[in-house]
Design a protein around this motif. Structure first.
Motif, PDB file in Angstrom:
ATOM      1  N   THR A 188       0.797  -1.379  -0.030  1.00 27.12           N
ATOM      2  CA  THR A 188       0.047   0.133  -0.003  1.00 27.12           C
ATOM      3  C   THR A 188       1.067   1.246   0.141  1.00 27.12           C
ATOM      4  O   THR A 188       2.190   1.549   0.309  1.00 27.12           O
ATOM      5  N   LEU A 189       0.323   2.353  -0.269  1.00 25.87           N
ATOM      6  CA  LEU A 189       0.908   3.594  -0.280  1.00 25.87           C
ATOM      7  C   LEU A 189       1.552   4.009   0.962  1.00 25.87           C
ATOM      8  O   LEU A 189       2.553   4.584   1.270  1.00 25.87           O
ATOM      9  N   ASN A 204       7.335   4.752  -0.396  1.00 22.34           N
ATOM     10  CA  ASN A 204       6.284   4.839  -1.096  1.00 22.34           C
ATOM     11  C   ASN A 204       5.699   6.198  -1.172  1.00 22.34           C
ATOM     12  O   ASN A 204       5.440   6.608  -2.030  1.00 22.34           O
ATOM     13  N   VAL A 205       5.307   6.676   0.052  1.00 26.57           N
ATOM     14  CA  VAL A 205       5.084   7.976   0.183  1.00 26.57           C
ATOM     15  C   VAL A 205       5.669   9.013  -0.538  1.00 26.57           C
ATOM     16  O   VAL A 205       5.237   9.897  -1.138  1.00 26.57           O
ATOM     17  N   VAL A 232       5.462   8.775  -4.341  1.00 25.26           N
ATOM     18  CA  VAL A 232       4.188   9.160  -4.689  1.00 25.26           C
ATOM     19  C   VAL A 232       4.193  10.834  -4.719  1.00 25.26           C
ATOM     20  O   VAL A 232       3.597  11.285  -5.571  1.00 25.26           O
ATOM     21  N   ILE A 283      -1.390   9.002  -8.386  1.00 26.29           N
ATOM     22  CA  ILE A 283      -1.368   7.899  -8.079  1.00 26.29           C
ATOM     23  C   ILE A 283      -1.920   7.698  -6.820  1.00 26.29           C
ATOM     24  O   ILE A 283      -1.516   8.364  -5.647  1.00 26.29           O
ATOM     25  N   SER A 284      -3.301   7.198  -6.914  1.00 23.98           N
ATOM     26  CA  SER A 284      -4.195   7.007  -5.621  1.00 23.98           C
ATOM     27  C   SER A 284      -3.856   5.943  -4.726  1.00 23.98           C
ATOM     28  O   SER A 284      -3.092   4.931  -5.194  1.00 23.98           O
ATOM     29  N   PHE A 285      -4.234   5.742  -3.596  1.00 25.20           N
ATOM     30  CA  PHE A 285      -4.152   4.818  -2.876  1.00 25.20           C
ATOM     31  C   PHE A 285      -4.601   3.484  -3.331  1.00 25.20           C
ATOM     32  O   PHE A 285      -3.815   2.336  -3.391  1.00 25.20           O
ATOM     33  N   PHE A 296      -1.914   2.424  -6.304  1.00 25.74           N
ATOM     34  CA  PHE A 296      -1.152   1.859  -5.678  1.00 25.74           C
ATOM     35  C   PHE A 296      -1.009   0.332  -5.429  1.00 25.74           C
ATOM     36  O   PHE A 296      -0.517  -0.462  -5.567  1.00 25.74           O
ATOM     37  N   SER A 297      -2.137   0.083  -4.562  1.00 26.68           N
ATOM     38  CA  SER A 297      -2.530  -1.099  -3.928  1.00 26.68           C
ATOM     39  C   SER A 297      -2.822  -2.180  -4.987  1.00 26.68           C
ATOM     40  O   SER A 297      -2.362  -3.367  -4.762  1.00 26.68           O
TER      41      SER A 297
END
Length: 127
Positions: free
Chosen positions: A61-62, A68-69, A72, A82-84, A87-88
């Motif tokens: 996940t983000l 990852n954060v 993004v 890039i939405s949660f 990304f997932s």
């Protein structure tokens, strides 16, 4: 030994996808040390399962890993949203594959071949 190692790896991966892996791993060290001493399961496979699961699960996940954060954030600065969910959608299948591979490795090395199953002094795990 097999069930404990496998469940530690998968549980760590799932939880680390949603919480930061450093505090989670720190909190789990006493738990796996207790499991090892109470059941007689060697500590090494449990430690490796926790490390693999926590590390690889953060890719799902983000918010699973700070990298990852950051990635993004950089993508958004350059015009890529890039939405949660997006990304997932890509991250979770990768987590499933990599954790499955890591668990196969653990099964072969620690359960079938008994590599690294010598006792690890619990003093090394004190936090």
């Amino acid at each position: 030994k097999v069930v404990s190692t496998q469940s530690t790896g998968w549980m760590s991966a799932i939880i680390s996808a949603f919480i930061d892996n450093i505090p989670f791993t720190t909190g789990m060290i006493p738990v796996i040390a207790t499991i090892s001493t109470q059941t007689g399961i060697p500590l090494a496979p449990l430690v490796y399962a926790l490390a693999f699961g926590a590390c690889l699960g953060g890719n799902g996940t983000l918010i699973g890993a700070s990298a990852n954060v950051v990635a993004v954030g950089i993508a958004e600065e350059n015009g890529y949203k890039i939405s949660f969910f997006n990304f997932s959608k890509l991250g979770m299948p990768i987590v499933i594959i990599t954790v499955a591979v890591a668990n196969c490795y653990l099964l072969i090395c620690h359960c079938a071949l008994s590599w690294g199953n010598e006792d690890i002094p619990l003093e090394l795990l004190r936090v």
